[in-house]
Design a protein around this motif. Structure first.
Motif, PDB file in Angstrom:
ATOM      1  N   ALA A 111      -6.385 -14.592 -21.901  1.00 21.67           N
ATOM      2  CA  ALA A 111      -7.716 -14.898 -21.379  1.00 21.67           C
ATOM      3  C   ALA A 111      -7.578 -15.919 -20.267  1.00 21.67           C
ATOM      4  O   ALA A 111      -6.979 -16.983 -20.452  1.00 21.67           O
ATOM      5  CB  ALA A 111      -8.622 -15.430 -22.487  1.00 21.67           C
ATOM      6  N   ALA A 112      -8.098 -15.598 -19.107  1.00 16.60           N
ATOM      7  CA  ALA A 112      -8.025 -16.452 -17.932  1.00 16.60           C
ATOM      8  C   ALA A 112      -9.339 -16.320 -17.168  1.00 16.60           C
ATOM      9  O   ALA A 112     -10.140 -15.425 -17.456  1.00 16.60           O
ATOM     10  CB  ALA A 112      -6.837 -16.044 -17.061  1.00 16.60           C
ATOM     11  N   PRO A 113      -9.592 -17.181 -16.181  1.00 19.23           N
ATOM     12  CA  PRO A 113     -10.846 -17.050 -15.446  1.00 19.23           C
ATOM     13  C   PRO A 113     -11.032 -15.679 -14.793  1.00 19.23           C
ATOM     14  O   PRO A 113     -12.087 -15.055 -14.921  1.00 19.23           O
ATOM     15  CB  PRO A 113     -10.761 -18.164 -14.398  1.00 19.23           C
ATOM     16  N   ASP A 114     -10.013 -15.216 -14.100  1.00 18.79           N
ATOM     17  CA  ASP A 114     -10.094 -13.957 -13.353  1.00 18.79           C
ATOM     18  C   ASP A 114      -8.790 -13.180 -13.505  1.00 18.79           C
ATOM     19  O   ASP A 114      -7.815 -13.674 -14.082  1.00 18.79           O
ATOM     20  CB  ASP A 114     -10.335 -14.242 -11.861  1.00 18.79           C
ATOM     21  N   VAL A 115      -8.772 -11.988 -12.939  1.00 21.81           N
ATOM     22  CA  VAL A 115      -7.533 -11.219 -12.820  1.00 21.81           C
ATOM     23  C   VAL A 115      -6.802 -11.708 -11.576  1.00 21.81           C
ATOM     24  O   VAL A 115      -7.349 -11.624 -10.474  1.00 21.81           O
ATOM     25  CB  VAL A 115      -7.820  -9.712 -12.693  1.00 21.81           C
ATOM     26  N   PRO A 116      -5.602 -12.248 -11.709  1.00 21.04           N
ATOM     27  CA  PRO A 116      -4.895 -12.733 -10.516  1.00 21.04           C
ATOM     28  C   PRO A 116      -4.578 -11.590  -9.560  1.00 21.04           C
ATOM     29  O   PRO A 116      -4.336 -10.457  -9.981  1.00 21.04           O
ATOM     30  CB  PRO A 116      -3.620 -13.360 -11.087  1.00 21.04           C
ATOM     31  N   SER A 117      -4.588 -11.896  -8.265  1.00 17.11           N
ATOM     32  CA  SER A 117      -4.448 -10.852  -7.245  1.00 17.11           C
ATOM     33  C   SER A 117      -3.117 -10.117  -7.315  1.00 17.11           C
ATOM     34  O   SER A 117      -3.025  -8.953  -6.933  1.00 17.11           O
ATOM     35  CB  SER A 117      -4.618 -11.462  -5.850  1.00 17.11           C
ATOM     36  N   TRP A 118      -2.077 -10.766  -7.844  1.00 19.18           N
ATOM     37  CA  TRP A 118      -0.763 -10.145  -7.870  1.00 19.18           C
ATOM     38  C   TRP A 118      -0.617  -9.140  -9.011  1.00 19.18           C
ATOM     39  O   TRP A 118       0.247  -8.273  -8.979  1.00 19.18           O
ATOM     40  CB  TRP A 118       0.342 -11.212  -8.005  1.00 19.18           C
ATOM     41  N   LEU A 119      -1.467  -9.255 -10.039  1.00 18.99           N
ATOM     42  CA  LEU A 119      -1.263  -8.479 -11.265  1.00 18.99           C
ATOM     43  C   LEU A 119      -1.305  -6.964 -11.042  1.00 18.99           C
ATOM     44  O   LEU A 119      -0.437  -6.245 -11.561  1.00 18.99           O
ATOM     45  CB  LEU A 119      -2.288  -8.906 -12.313  1.00 18.99           C
ATOM     46  N   PRO A 120      -2.291  -6.423 -10.281  1.00 25.28           N
ATOM     47  CA  PRO A 120      -2.310  -4.960 -10.100  1.00 25.28           C
ATOM     48  C   PRO A 120      -1.103  -4.417  -9.341  1.00 25.28           C
ATOM     49  O   PRO A 120      -0.832  -3.215  -9.406  1.00 25.28           O
ATOM     50  CB  PRO A 120      -3.605  -4.726  -9.298  1.00 25.28           C
ATOM     51  N   GLY A 121      -0.370  -5.276  -8.648  1.00 24.04           N
ATOM     52  CA  GLY A 121       0.837  -4.828  -7.962  1.00 24.04           C
ATOM     53  C   GLY A 121       2.043  -4.717  -8.865  1.00 24.04           C
ATOM     54  O   GLY A 121       3.065  -4.143  -8.467  1.00 24.04           O
ATOM     55  N   VAL A 122       1.935  -5.273 -10.079  1.00 28.14           N
ATOM     56  CA  VAL A 122       3.046  -5.255 -11.027  1.00 28.14           C
ATOM     57  C   VAL A 122       2.775  -4.292 -12.174  1.00 28.14           C
ATOM     58  O   VAL A 122       3.673  -3.573 -12.613  1.00 28.14           O
ATOM     59  CB  VAL A 122       3.308  -6.678 -11.567  1.00 28.14           C
ATOM     60  N   TRP A 123       1.545  -4.280 -12.670  1.00 22.23           N
ATOM     61  CA  TRP A 123       1.151  -3.413 -13.777  1.00 22.23           C
ATOM     62  C   TRP A 123      -0.065  -2.573 -13.395  1.00 22.23           C
ATOM     63  O   TRP A 123      -0.757  -2.866 -12.419  1.00 22.23           O
ATOM     64  CB  TRP A 123       0.811  -4.232 -15.019  1.00 22.23           C
ATOM     65  N   VAL A 124      -0.323  -1.567 -14.184  1.00 24.57           N
ATOM     66  CA  VAL A 124      -1.526  -0.750 -14.026  1.00 24.57           C
ATOM     67  C   VAL A 124      -2.620  -1.351 -14.894  1.00 24.57           C
ATOM     68  O   VAL A 124      -2.421  -1.570 -16.090  1.00 24.57           O
ATOM     69  CB  VAL A 124      -1.260   0.722 -14.429  1.00 24.57           C
ATOM     70  N   LEU A 125      -3.787  -1.621 -14.301  1.00 26.15           N
ATOM     71  CA  LEU A 125      -4.907  -2.195 -15.045  1.00 26.15           C
ATOM     72  C   LEU A 125      -5.974  -1.127 -15.274  1.00 26.15           C
ATOM     73  O   LEU A 125      -6.362  -0.413 -14.342  1.00 26.15           O
ATOM     74  CB  LEU A 125      -5.535  -3.362 -14.280  1.00 26.15           C
ATOM     75  N   GLU A 126      -6.446  -1.033 -16.506  1.00 31.58           N
ATOM     76  CA  GLU A 126      -7.530  -0.126 -16.870  1.00 31.58           C
ATOM     77  C   GLU A 126      -8.688  -0.956 -17.407  1.00 31.58           C
ATOM     78  O   GLU A 126      -8.587  -1.558 -18.481  1.00 31.58           O
ATOM     79  CB  GLU A 126      -7.072   0.878 -17.932  1.00 31.58           C
ATOM     80  N   ARG A 127      -9.785  -0.987 -16.677  1.00 32.78           N
ATOM     81  CA  ARG A 127     -10.961  -1.739 -17.113  1.00 32.78           C
ATOM     82  C   ARG A 127     -11.728  -0.893 -18.132  1.00 32.78           C
ATOM     83  O   ARG A 127     -12.181   0.203 -17.822  1.00 32.78           O
ATOM     84  CB  ARG A 127     -11.855  -2.070 -15.920  1.00 32.78           C
ATOM     85  N   PHE A 128     -11.875  -1.389 -19.357  1.00 31.23           N
ATOM     86  CA  PHE A 128     -12.551  -0.610 -20.391  1.00 31.23           C
ATOM     87  C   PHE A 128     -13.864  -1.235 -20.829  1.00 31.23           C
ATOM     88  O   PHE A 128     -14.619  -0.630 -21.595  1.00 31.23           O
ATOM     89  CB  PHE A 128     -11.633  -0.394 -21.604  1.00 31.23           C
ATOM     90  N   ALA A 129     -14.160  -2.443 -20.346  1.00 32.90           N
ATOM     91  CA  ALA A 129     -15.420  -3.117 -20.630  1.00 32.90           C
ATOM     92  C   ALA A 129     -15.529  -4.267 -19.640  1.00 32.90           C
ATOM     93  O   ALA A 129     -14.523  -4.668 -19.032  1.00 32.90           O
ATOM     94  CB  ALA A 129     -15.460  -3.627 -22.071  1.00 32.90           C
ATOM     95  N   PRO A 130     -16.725  -4.838 -19.446  1.00 34.01           N
ATOM     96  CA  PRO A 130     -16.839  -5.974 -18.525  1.00 34.01           C
ATOM     97  C   PRO A 130     -15.859  -7.085 -18.869  1.00 34.01           C
ATOM     98  O   PRO A 130     -15.848  -7.612 -19.976  1.00 34.01           O
ATOM     99  CB  PRO A 130     -18.294  -6.424 -18.717  1.00 34.01           C
ATOM    100  N   GLY A 131     -15.006  -7.415 -17.915  1.00 39.54           N
ATOM    101  CA  GLY A 131     -14.046  -8.489 -18.095  1.00 39.54           C
ATOM    102  C   GLY A 131     -12.837  -8.162 -18.938  1.00 39.54           C
ATOM    103  O   GLY A 131     -11.998  -9.030 -19.163  1.00 39.54           O
TER     104      GLY A 131
END
Length: 216
Positions: A111-131
């Motif tokens: 749990a962090a304030p936001d998704v860091p900008s570098w994260l989608p470049g390393v892993w695949v992110l799937e948003r399944f609910a707000p936040g």
């Protein structure tokens, strides 16, 4: 940051029971022996039905490893890798504590304030609910919880400890009418709310504006 970290963990521990009507249990984690690393805590969600995400994601697990990254904490790739190391150490500890050996995979929620900008470049992110995001590919449940994106709901209050900026001010103004004055004044003393929000709430709740009260 030490007092803020303690306050956030205490709020998570209390809120995991108070705001979710006792379907959860939080255990402050001891030092994980194998790697001598410290985790934030272990979360058990016993009855997640009817709760907003991310709580239902814990329904198939006896335990979830939770890492709280507060406003101003480092969330670079090295720190996330350290969190993964702590997850692995806890997994091995659970294997060694069980007979026969536990054969599962320890989940990790960050749990962090936001998704860091570098994260989608390393892993695949799937948003399944707000936040709430699933991170993959991963053989274990790996979630990123962006506290600034979460809806203002009572049972999500524990995760709100990771909010920052305007989202944190919104939370402080919202929670002021839902918690007792002492708790709210402690929160705004330790958390990095804006000076205006702090002054407004201190005036409303009758708190001191002495210099020591403005530390966070």
């Amino acid at each position: 940051m030490g007092r803020l970290d303690r306050f956030a963990k205490q709020t998570f521990a209390a809120g995991a029971v108070r705001f979710v009507v006792s379907p959860t249990a939080w255990k402050e984690a001891p030092e994980v022996r194998r790697e001598r690393v410290q985790v934030a805590g272990h979360l058990r969600v016993l009855r997640p039905e009817g709760l907003a995400a991310p709580w239902p994601e814990a329904r198939d697990h006896e335990e979830v490893l939770v890492e709280l990254k507060l406003a101003g904490d480092c969330v670079d790739v090295a720190e996330v890798k350290r969190a993964l190391l702590r997850r692995q150490a806890r997994e091995i500890e659970r294997i060694e504590e069980s007979s026969p050996p536990w054969m599962g995979e320890e989940p990790l929620w960050i749990a962090a304030p936001d998704v860091p900008s570098w994260l989608p470049g390393v892993w695949v992110l799937e948003r399944f609910a707000p936040g709430c995001y699933r991170i993959g590919p991963s053989p274990f449940q790996f979630l990123w919880i962006a506290a600034n994106e979460l809806p203002l709901l009572d049972h999500l209050v524990p995760f709100m400890m990771a909010r920052s900026g305007r989202a944190l001010d919104d939370f402080a103004e919202w929670i002021a009418s839902r918690r007792d004055a002492e708790w709210v004044l402690t929160m705004i003393r330790h958390m990095p709310v804006s000076p205006k929000t702090r002054e407004d709430l201190q005036r409303k709740l009758g708190g001191s504006d002495a210099p020591e009260e403005r530390q966070h």
